[in-house]
Design an enzyme around this catalytic site. Structure first.
Site, PDB file in Angstrom:
ATOM      1  N   CYS A 137       0.823  -1.127  -0.065  1.00 30.32           N
ATOM      2  CA  CYS A 137      -0.103  -0.053   0.108  1.00 30.32           C
ATOM      3  C   CYS A 137       0.817   1.373  -0.008  1.00 30.32           C
ATOM      4  CB  CYS A 137      -0.921  -0.110   1.313  1.00 30.32           C
ATOM      5  SG  CYS A 137      -2.455   1.221   1.070  1.00 30.32           S
ATOM      6  N   THR A 138       0.628   2.315   1.075  1.00 34.94           N
ATOM      7  CA  THR A 138       1.282   3.498   0.694  1.00 34.94           C
ATOM      8  C   THR A 138       2.744   3.197   1.471  1.00 34.94           C
ATOM      9  OG1 THR A 138       0.225   4.029   2.855  1.00 34.94           O
ATOM     10  CG2 THR A 138      -0.480   5.151   0.680  1.00 34.94           C
TER      11      THR A 138
END
Length: 226
Positions: A137-138
């Protein structure tokens, strides 16, 4: 790096040489550290932690997994208030793989990945470490801040892809992107696929399939490989 090369080259032989029994490599287990920090997204770290821990248990120790922090051991508070005791500090010399989850990307002033991005000493240490960097993800944006995705194929959460591209990465719209010595995964739940891919790549498809069966989970999407 040499140890990772050995593990990669020998992955397909695991099980075949032991009559089907899945056992740890003679060179030792694949050592995975999962980075924990205030604001980390719960599912970002829980999914790979469970998948990889189960694989280690089912294989007799072919994979070891532990949670680590960038600083002193202690308790971190996750995105939704879950408090997790983390026993140790990140130690690159004791790891083959570092998993960097995401969390808190939309809040630049609160806890989450932006505090890691602002920690220049940690970013320098990360960039210099002889480990396989893996991001979910981030968490990819942390690797980007350390200069590790520039000119590389990578992915991240859909809400951060434009930022990742602006920072020099070639963004691939795949759930998991394996660029050799850099592996990234897309949205929050993609940690499941990423962890299963790590098992398949380093230990073998037989163990990955067995873990899927126990979890009653079928992998989504395609692993994009360079």
């Amino acid at each position: 790096m040499e140890r990772r090369t050995f593990l990669r080259a020998s992955a397909l032989s695991v099980g075949a040489a032991t009559g089907g029994a899945l056992t740890a490599e003679a060179s030792g287990p694949l050592r995975v550290q999962v980075l924990m920090f205030d604001g980390v997204e719960e599912l970002d770290f829980v999914a790979p932690l469970e998948v990889l821990s189960l694989a280690g248990q089912m294989s007799g120790g072919a994979i070891t997994t532990r949670m680590v922090t960038t600083g002193r051991p202690g308790t971190v508070t996750c995105s939704y208030g879950t408090r997790v005791a983390v026993p140790g500090r990140w130690s690159p010399e004791d790891a083959d793989v570092l998993v960097v989850p995401g969390g808190g990307y939309t809040d630049r002033t609160g806890p989450g990945v932006h505090r890691l991005i602002a920690d220049r000493a940690f970013l320098r240490e990360l960039a210099a470490a002889d480990v396989l960097p893996v991001a979910i993800c981030t968490g990819t944006m942390v690797l980007s801040a350390a200069g590790m995705t520039r000119g590389r194929n990578a992915t991240t959460h859909s809400g951060a892809k434009a930022d990742l591209a602006a920072q020099g990465a070639t963004v691939i719209n795949a759930r998991v992107v394996d660029d050799g010595d850099l592996i990234t995964a897309g949205g929050i739940t993609s940690g499941l696929e990423l962890a299963l891919w790590l098992i398949e790549r380093f230990v073998g498809a037989r163990l990955a399939q067995r873990v899927e069966t126990v979890l009653e989970y079928e992998r989504r999407g395609t692993v994009w490989r360079a």
